[in-house]
Design a protein around this motif. Sequence first.
Motif, PDB file in Angstrom:
ATOM      1  N   LYS A 105     -59.514  65.104  -8.671  1.00 27.75           N
ATOM      2  CA  LYS A 105     -59.692  66.484  -8.243  1.00 27.75           C
ATOM      3  C   LYS A 105     -58.322  67.145  -8.185  1.00 27.75           C
ATOM      4  CE  LYS A 105     -59.657  66.144  -3.202  1.00 27.75           C
ATOM      5  NZ  LYS A 105     -60.396  66.465  -1.997  1.00 27.75           N
ATOM      6  N   HIS A 106     -58.320  68.462  -8.124  1.00 27.23           N
ATOM      7  CA  HIS A 106     -57.069  69.195  -8.041  1.00 27.23           C
ATOM      8  C   HIS A 106     -57.300  70.550  -7.398  1.00 27.23           C
ATOM      9  CE1 HIS A 106     -58.842  70.824 -11.699  1.00 27.23           C
ATOM     10  NE2 HIS A 106     -58.135  71.907 -11.454  1.00 27.23           N
ATOM     11  N   LYS A 107     -56.213  71.152  -6.923  1.00 29.39           N
ATOM     12  CA  LYS A 107     -56.223  72.497  -6.353  1.00 29.39           C
ATOM     13  C   LYS A 107     -55.018  73.229  -6.898  1.00 29.39           C
ATOM     14  CE  LYS A 107     -58.763  72.069  -2.145  1.00 29.39           C
ATOM     15  NZ  LYS A 107     -59.534  73.261  -1.958  1.00 29.39           N
ATOM     16  N   PHE A 108     -55.161  74.518  -7.073  1.00 26.33           N
ATOM     17  CA  PHE A 108     -54.054  75.319  -7.574  1.00 26.33           C
ATOM     18  C   PHE A 108     -54.208  76.720  -7.001  1.00 26.33           C
ATOM     19  CE2 PHE A 108     -52.100  78.128 -10.717  1.00 26.33           C
ATOM     20  CZ  PHE A 108     -50.850  77.548 -10.821  1.00 26.33           C
ATOM     21  N   GLU A 109     -53.271  77.140  -6.170  1.00 30.59           N
ATOM     22  CA  GLU A 109     -53.265  78.488  -5.604  1.00 30.59           C
ATOM     23  C   GLU A 109     -51.883  79.087  -5.791  1.00 30.59           C
ATOM     24  OE1 GLU A 109     -56.448  76.289  -3.583  1.00 30.59           O
ATOM     25  OE2 GLU A 109     -54.343  75.964  -3.211  1.00 30.59           O
ATOM     26  N   VAL A 110     -51.877  80.392  -5.988  1.00 29.79           N
ATOM     27  CA  VAL A 110     -50.628  81.144  -6.106  1.00 29.79           C
ATOM     28  C   VAL A 110     -50.614  82.143  -4.960  1.00 29.79           C
ATOM     29  CG1 VAL A 110     -49.292  82.723  -7.541  1.00 29.79           C
ATOM     30  CG2 VAL A 110     -50.614  80.882  -8.614  1.00 29.79           C
ATOM     31  N   PHE A 111     -49.519  82.178  -4.200  1.00 31.40           N
ATOM     32  CA  PHE A 111     -49.418  83.058  -3.042  1.00 31.40           C
ATOM     33  C   PHE A 111     -48.442  84.189  -3.311  1.00 31.40           C
ATOM     34  CE2 PHE A 111     -50.643  78.872  -1.511  1.00 31.40           C
ATOM     35  CZ  PHE A 111     -51.717  79.172  -0.693  1.00 31.40           C
ATOM     36  N   GLY A 112     -48.758  85.373  -2.813  1.00 33.66           N
ATOM     37  CA  GLY A 112     -47.893  86.544  -2.980  1.00 33.66           C
ATOM     38  C   GLY A 112     -48.446  87.687  -2.164  1.00 33.66           C
ATOM     39  N   TYR A 113     -48.216  88.922  -2.639  1.00 32.81           N
ATOM     40  CA  TYR A 113     -48.670  90.116  -1.928  1.00 32.81           C
ATOM     41  C   TYR A 113     -49.378  91.045  -2.897  1.00 32.81           C
ATOM     42  CZ  TYR A 113     -45.712  88.325   1.721  1.00 32.81           C
ATOM     43  OH  TYR A 113     -45.160  87.509   2.669  1.00 32.81           O
ATOM     44  N   CYS A 114     -50.517  91.569  -2.468  1.00 34.10           N
ATOM     45  CA  CYS A 114     -51.272  92.490  -3.309  1.00 34.10           C
ATOM     46  C   CYS A 114     -50.609  93.872  -3.309  1.00 34.10           C
ATOM     47  CB  CYS A 114     -52.716  92.594  -2.831  1.00 34.10           C
ATOM     48  SG  CYS A 114     -52.935  93.456  -1.250  1.00 34.10           S
ATOM     49  N   LYS A 115     -51.021  94.707  -4.228  1.00 39.07           N
ATOM     50  CA  LYS A 115     -50.460  96.047  -4.392  1.00 39.07           C
ATOM     51  C   LYS A 115     -50.554  96.862  -3.096  1.00 39.07           C
ATOM     52  CE  LYS A 115     -51.807 100.208  -6.751  1.00 39.07           C
ATOM     53  NZ  LYS A 115     -52.776 100.782  -7.671  1.00 39.07           N
ATOM     54  N   ASP A 116     -51.709  96.816  -2.430  1.00 40.16           N
ATOM     55  CA  ASP A 116     -51.895  97.596  -1.197  1.00 40.16           C
ATOM     56  C   ASP A 116     -50.935  97.158  -0.095  1.00 40.16           C
ATOM     57  OD1 ASP A 116     -53.924  98.971  -2.471  1.00 40.16           O
ATOM     58  OD2 ASP A 116     -55.535  97.844  -1.510  1.00 40.16           O
ATOM     59  N   CYS A 117     -50.764  95.846   0.073  1.00 37.17           N
ATOM     60  CA  CYS A 117     -49.869  95.346   1.123  1.00 37.17           C
ATOM     61  C   CYS A 117     -48.408  95.647   0.800  1.00 37.17           C
ATOM     62  CB  CYS A 117     -50.091  93.854   1.345  1.00 37.17           C
ATOM     63  SG  CYS A 117     -51.705  93.509   2.123  1.00 37.17           S
ATOM     64  N   ILE A 118     -48.047  95.612  -0.479  1.00 39.09           N
ATOM     65  CA  ILE A 118     -46.684  95.975  -0.878  1.00 39.09           C
ATOM     66  C   ILE A 118     -46.430  97.448  -0.566  1.00 39.09           C
ATOM     67  CG2 ILE A 118     -45.158  96.333  -2.873  1.00 39.09           C
ATOM     68  CD1 ILE A 118     -46.473  93.812  -4.102  1.00 39.09           C
ATOM     69  N   GLN A 119     -47.416  98.307  -0.864  1.00 37.97           N
ATOM     70  CA  GLN A 119     -47.269  99.746  -0.601  1.00 37.97           C
ATOM     71  C   GLN A 119     -47.193 100.023   0.897  1.00 37.97           C
ATOM     72  OE1 GLN A 119     -50.566 101.476  -2.763  1.00 37.97           O
ATOM     73  NE2 GLN A 119     -49.403 101.560  -4.672  1.00 37.97           N
ATOM     74  N   GLU A 120     -48.014  99.314   1.705  1.00 32.76           N
ATOM     75  CA  GLU A 120     -47.977  99.480   3.157  1.00 32.76           C
ATOM     76  C   GLU A 120     -46.592  99.112   3.711  1.00 32.76           C
ATOM     77  OE1 GLU A 120     -51.106  97.534   5.332  1.00 32.76           O
ATOM     78  OE2 GLU A 120     -52.627  98.320   3.954  1.00 32.76           O
ATOM     79  N   GLU A 121     -46.050  98.002   3.208  1.00 30.55           N
ATOM     80  CA  GLU A 121     -44.738  97.547   3.675  1.00 30.55           C
ATOM     81  C   GLU A 121     -43.648  98.549   3.275  1.00 30.55           C
ATOM     82  OE1 GLU A 121     -41.849  93.865   2.691  1.00 30.55           O
ATOM     83  OE2 GLU A 121     -43.899  93.328   3.278  1.00 30.55           O
ATOM     84  N   ALA A 122     -43.746  99.081   2.052  1.00 29.76           N
ATOM     85  CA  ALA A 122     -42.767 100.063   1.591  1.00 29.76           C
ATOM     86  C   ALA A 122     -42.855 101.351   2.412  1.00 29.76           C
ATOM     87  CB  ALA A 122     -42.964 100.359   0.100  1.00 29.76           C
ATOM     88  N   ALA A 123     -44.080 101.759   2.725  1.00 33.12           N
ATOM     89  CA  ALA A 123     -44.276 102.972   3.527  1.00 33.12           C
ATOM     90  C   ALA A 123     -43.735 102.760   4.934  1.00 33.12           C
ATOM     91  CB  ALA A 123     -45.761 103.335   3.574  1.00 33.12           C
ATOM     92  N   ALA A 124     -43.976 101.599   5.522  1.00 33.91           N
ATOM     93  CA  ALA A 124     -43.477 101.301   6.859  1.00 33.91           C
ATOM     94  C   ALA A 124     -41.936 101.263   6.862  1.00 33.91           C
ATOM     95  CB  ALA A 124     -44.041  99.978   7.361  1.00 33.91           C
ATOM     96  N   ALA A 125     -41.351 100.724   5.804  1.00 34.51           N
ATOM     97  CA  ALA A 125     -39.885 100.656   5.708  1.00 34.51           C
ATOM     98  C   ALA A 125     -39.315 102.056   5.559  1.00 34.51           C
ATOM     99  CB  ALA A 125     -39.480  99.773   4.534  1.00 34.51           C
ATOM    100  N   GLY A 126     -40.033 102.935   4.878  1.00 35.18           N
ATOM    101  CA  GLY A 126     -39.582 104.311   4.676  1.00 35.18           C
ATOM    102  C   GLY A 126     -39.646 105.141   5.940  1.00 35.18           C
ATOM    103  N   GLU A 127     -40.498 104.748   6.890  1.00 35.75           N
ATOM    104  CA  GLU A 127     -40.630 105.479   8.159  1.00 35.75           C
ATOM    105  C   GLU A 127     -39.501 105.156   9.123  1.00 35.75           C
ATOM    106  OE1 GLU A 127     -44.499 104.548   9.662  1.00 35.75           O
ATOM    107  OE2 GLU A 127     -45.523 105.509   7.992  1.00 35.75           O
ATOM    108  N   ASN A 128     -38.839 104.046   8.921  1.00 38.24           N
ATOM    109  CA  ASN A 128     -37.784 103.615   9.855  1.00 38.24           C
ATOM    110  C   ASN A 128     -36.521 104.361   9.663  1.00 38.24           C
ATOM    111  OD1 ASN A 128     -39.450 101.772  11.078  1.00 38.24           O
ATOM    112  ND2 ASN A 128     -38.899 100.142   9.660  1.00 38.24           N
TER     113      ASN A 128
END
Length: 146
Positions: free
Chosen positions: A123-146
């Motif tokens: 058996k095997h498992k394979f997952e790739v972890f990262g950030y979706c477009k919406d979460c990247i945009q939320e983080e960028a917007a939050a960084a822009g508010e600071n």
Amino acid sequence: MHTIEEIIQRMTGQGLRITDQRKSLAKLFAETPGYLAPKEVYEYMGKSYTGLSFDTVYRNLRVMEELGVIEQVIFEDGVKFKLHCRENEHHHHMICLQCGRTYPIIFCPMEQTAVPDDFRVVKHKFEVFGYCKDCIQEEAAAAGEN
């Protein structure tokens, strides 16, 4: 997404006895789009079932995973479970670390893996972890508010 009835039918079809606790688990996973840690499941179940042990909850999660009702992914902060997204098709995911959204990987990397003759894959498992477009945009917007 599967309905509570579909999840229960899948468990019954695999020979699993359906208890009130398992119905509650089916409801929880049917209504939760992302991943749940065993502790979150235990806390949810503890609201309805006093005296319920963590071992009982974890054992039910393992049984549901073995039956293909839910799937397990190992994150950096531990094991989490979510409703199995496809009934019978082998698959892998890209997973957003922020919101838990999953994206299917349309091929199996094992097909391109050179397995030595003296090794048998079971058996095997394979997952790739990262950030979706919406979460990247939320983080960028939050960084822009600071």
